[in-house]
Design a protein around this motif. Structure first.
Motif, PDB file in Angstrom:
ATOM      1  N   GLU A  90      48.268  47.907  26.556  1.00  0.00           N
ATOM      2  CA  GLU A  90      47.409  47.294  27.564  1.00  0.00           C
ATOM      3  C   GLU A  90      46.406  48.291  28.108  1.00  0.00           C
ATOM      4  O   GLU A  90      46.645  49.491  28.090  1.00  0.00           O
ATOM      5  N   VAL A  91      45.298  47.755  28.595  1.00  0.00           N
ATOM      6  CA  VAL A  91      44.324  48.571  29.314  1.00  0.00           C
ATOM      7  C   VAL A  91      44.583  48.400  30.808  1.00  0.00           C
ATOM      8  O   VAL A  91      45.112  47.383  31.244  1.00  0.00           O
ATOM      9  N   THR A  92      44.225  49.423  31.573  1.00  0.00           N
ATOM     10  CA  THR A  92      44.302  49.322  33.029  1.00  0.00           C
ATOM     11  C   THR A  92      42.912  49.002  33.566  1.00  0.00           C
ATOM     12  O   THR A  92      41.897  49.266  32.903  1.00  0.00           O
ATOM     13  N   PHE A  93      42.874  48.457  34.764  1.00  0.00           N
ATOM     14  CA  PHE A  93      41.579  48.090  35.347  1.00  0.00           C
ATOM     15  C   PHE A  93      40.667  49.304  35.470  1.00  0.00           C
ATOM     16  O   PHE A  93      39.549  49.304  34.955  1.00  0.00           O
ATOM     17  N   GLU A  94      41.126  50.336  36.145  1.00  0.00           N
ATOM     18  CA  GLU A  94      40.273  51.504  36.381  1.00  0.00           C
ATOM     19  C   GLU A  94      39.946  52.245  35.086  1.00  0.00           C
ATOM     20  O   GLU A  94      38.834  52.742  34.903  1.00  0.00           O
ATOM     21  N   ILE A 119      35.474  53.208  30.902  1.00  0.00           N
ATOM     22  CA  ILE A 119      34.888  53.092  29.555  1.00  0.00           C
ATOM     23  C   ILE A 119      33.622  52.252  29.598  1.00  0.00           C
ATOM     24  O   ILE A 119      32.572  52.648  29.078  1.00  0.00           O
ATOM     25  N   LEU A 120      33.694  51.086  30.238  1.00  0.00           N
ATOM     26  CA  LEU A 120      32.506  50.222  30.313  1.00  0.00           C
ATOM     27  C   LEU A 120      31.389  50.885  31.107  1.00  0.00           C
ATOM     28  O   LEU A 120      30.211  50.736  30.765  1.00  0.00           O
ATOM     29  N   ASP A 121      31.730  51.611  32.155  1.00  0.00           N
ATOM     30  CA  ASP A 121      30.708  52.306  32.938  1.00  0.00           C
ATOM     31  C   ASP A 121      29.965  53.347  32.085  1.00  0.00           C
ATOM     32  O   ASP A 121      28.757  53.533  32.246  1.00  0.00           O
ATOM     33  N   LYS A 127      43.060  41.172  28.636  1.00  0.00           N
ATOM     34  CA  LYS A 127      42.689  42.017  29.781  1.00  0.00           C
ATOM     35  C   LYS A 127      41.309  42.652  29.605  1.00  0.00           C
ATOM     36  O   LYS A 127      40.483  42.617  30.529  1.00  0.00           O
ATOM     37  N   ALA A 128      41.059  43.235  28.459  1.00  0.00           N
ATOM     38  CA  ALA A 128      39.753  43.872  28.234  1.00  0.00           C
ATOM     39  C   ALA A 128      38.640  42.827  28.263  1.00  0.00           C
ATOM     40  O   ALA A 128      37.552  43.079  28.781  1.00  0.00           O
ATOM     41  N   MET A 129      38.915  41.644  27.718  1.00  0.00           N
ATOM     42  CA  MET A 129      37.909  40.579  27.724  1.00  0.00           C
ATOM     43  C   MET A 129      37.563  40.156  29.148  1.00  0.00           C
ATOM     44  O   MET A 129      36.389  40.005  29.488  1.00  0.00           O
ATOM     45  N   LEU A 130      38.596  39.963  29.961  1.00  0.00           N
ATOM     46  CA  LEU A 130      38.345  39.567  31.346  1.00  0.00           C
ATOM     47  C   LEU A 130      37.534  40.634  32.067  1.00  0.00           C
ATOM     48  O   LEU A 130      36.569  40.325  32.764  1.00  0.00           O
ATOM     49  N   MET A 131      37.894  41.881  31.862  1.00  0.00           N
ATOM     50  CA  MET A 131      37.170  42.962  32.530  1.00  0.00           C
ATOM     51  C   MET A 131      35.728  43.053  32.050  1.00  0.00           C
ATOM     52  O   MET A 131      34.833  43.372  32.835  1.00  0.00           O
ATOM     53  N   ALA A 132      35.501  42.762  30.777  1.00  0.00           N
ATOM     54  CA  ALA A 132      34.131  42.781  30.256  1.00  0.00           C
ATOM     55  C   ALA A 132      33.253  41.805  31.025  1.00  0.00           C
ATOM     56  O   ALA A 132      32.081  42.088  31.297  1.00  0.00           O
ATOM     57  N   ALA A 133      33.820  40.663  31.407  1.00  0.00           N
ATOM     58  CA  ALA A 133      33.053  39.669  32.169  1.00  0.00           C
ATOM     59  C   ALA A 133      33.037  39.962  33.663  1.00  0.00           C
ATOM     60  O   ALA A 133      32.045  39.686  34.341  1.00  0.00           O
ATOM     61  N   LEU A 134      34.120  40.513  34.182  1.00  0.00           N
ATOM     62  CA  LEU A 134      34.173  40.825  35.617  1.00  0.00           C
ATOM     63  C   LEU A 134      33.205  41.939  36.000  1.00  0.00           C
ATOM     64  O   LEU A 134      32.641  41.929  37.092  1.00  0.00           O
ATOM     65  N   LEU A 135      33.040  42.906  35.115  1.00  0.00           N
ATOM     66  CA  LEU A 135      32.336  44.130  35.480  1.00  0.00           C
ATOM     67  C   LEU A 135      30.863  44.169  35.077  1.00  0.00           C
ATOM     68  O   LEU A 135      30.069  44.876  35.704  1.00  0.00           O
ATOM     69  N   TYR A 136      30.488  43.444  34.042  1.00  0.00           N
ATOM     70  CA  TYR A 136      29.107  43.461  33.553  1.00  0.00           C
ATOM     71  C   TYR A 136      28.680  42.062  33.142  1.00  0.00           C
ATOM     72  O   TYR A 136      29.523  41.221  32.845  1.00  0.00           O
ATOM     73  N   PRO A 137      27.371  41.797  33.094  1.00  0.00           N
ATOM     74  CA  PRO A 137      26.867  40.452  32.775  1.00  0.00           C
ATOM     75  C   PRO A 137      27.043  40.107  31.292  1.00  0.00           C
ATOM     76  O   PRO A 137      26.195  40.396  30.461  1.00  0.00           O
TER      77      PRO A 137
END
Length: 181
Positions: free
Chosen positions: A65-69, A74-76, A95-105
């Motif tokens: 799993e990936v962690t949020f932070e 990585i995305l930053d 998890k990574a997919m959700l974060m991809a949408a939560l953090l960037y357009p």
């Protein structure tokens, strides 16, 4: 119809886009992420799913799993362009997919997961999240979400992807070669 925080609208041609990452600050993003995954044991689902398909000893099915932070860092570093397409090879719970949408357009999310229980659970989690977001923020543009339950070596079309993520610590040589082609 507007997000409670500062609305940033992105112009693409004649259309305006408001993505979910513009509606939630960092703390709210982390809170949503935690609320969706805190009570889901991906490791147990993976073990059960591997047994169902007779792959208990196959190390290429190893779940992680990936962690949020950690994934945010990585995305930053990548700093995705607006409206990017994200593909996760071995997407697990999403998890990574959700974060991809939560953090960037993000306009398109594609996950490929070989373990049926994980693919089904990730579809449930992501569908619930984006449906809830559409109710709370009717004006947002949700990304197109696709979860393919199969080996990425059978289904992956990476030609339009802006970011391809593979937590490939246990992929075999053939899988790694496929990704790099």
């Amino acid at each position: 119809d507007k997000c409670p925080c500062l609305i940033i609208q992105l112009f693409v041609g004649e259309s305006m886009h408001t993505y979910i990452n513009h509606c939630l600050d960092h703390d709210k993003q982390a809170e949503y992420f935690s609320s969706l995954f805190d009570n889901v044991n991906g490791y147990a689902l993976s073990m059960e799913g591997k047994k169902m398909v007779g792959a208990e000893q196959d190390k290429t099915y190893t779940y992680s799993e990936v962690t949020f932070e950690g994934f945010k860092s990585i995305l930053d570093l990548i700093n995705p362009v607006s409206g990017y397409e994200f593909v996760d090879l071995g997407s697990g719970l999403g998890k990574a997919m959700l974060m991809a949408a939560l953090l960037y357009p993000c306009k398109r999310l594609t996950g490929m997961e070989i373990v049926p229980l994980l693919a089904a659970k990730s579809q449930d989690i992501l569908t619930k999240f984006f449906n809830d977001m559409k109710v709370q923020y009717p004006s947002i543009d949700s990304p197109d979400v696709t979860i393919l339950q199969d080996s990425f070596m059978n289904k992956a079309n990476l030609t339009s992807a802006d970011i391809v993520f593979a937590n490939a610590t246990c992929f075999d040589d053939a899988q790694c070669h496929y990704i790099t082609q």
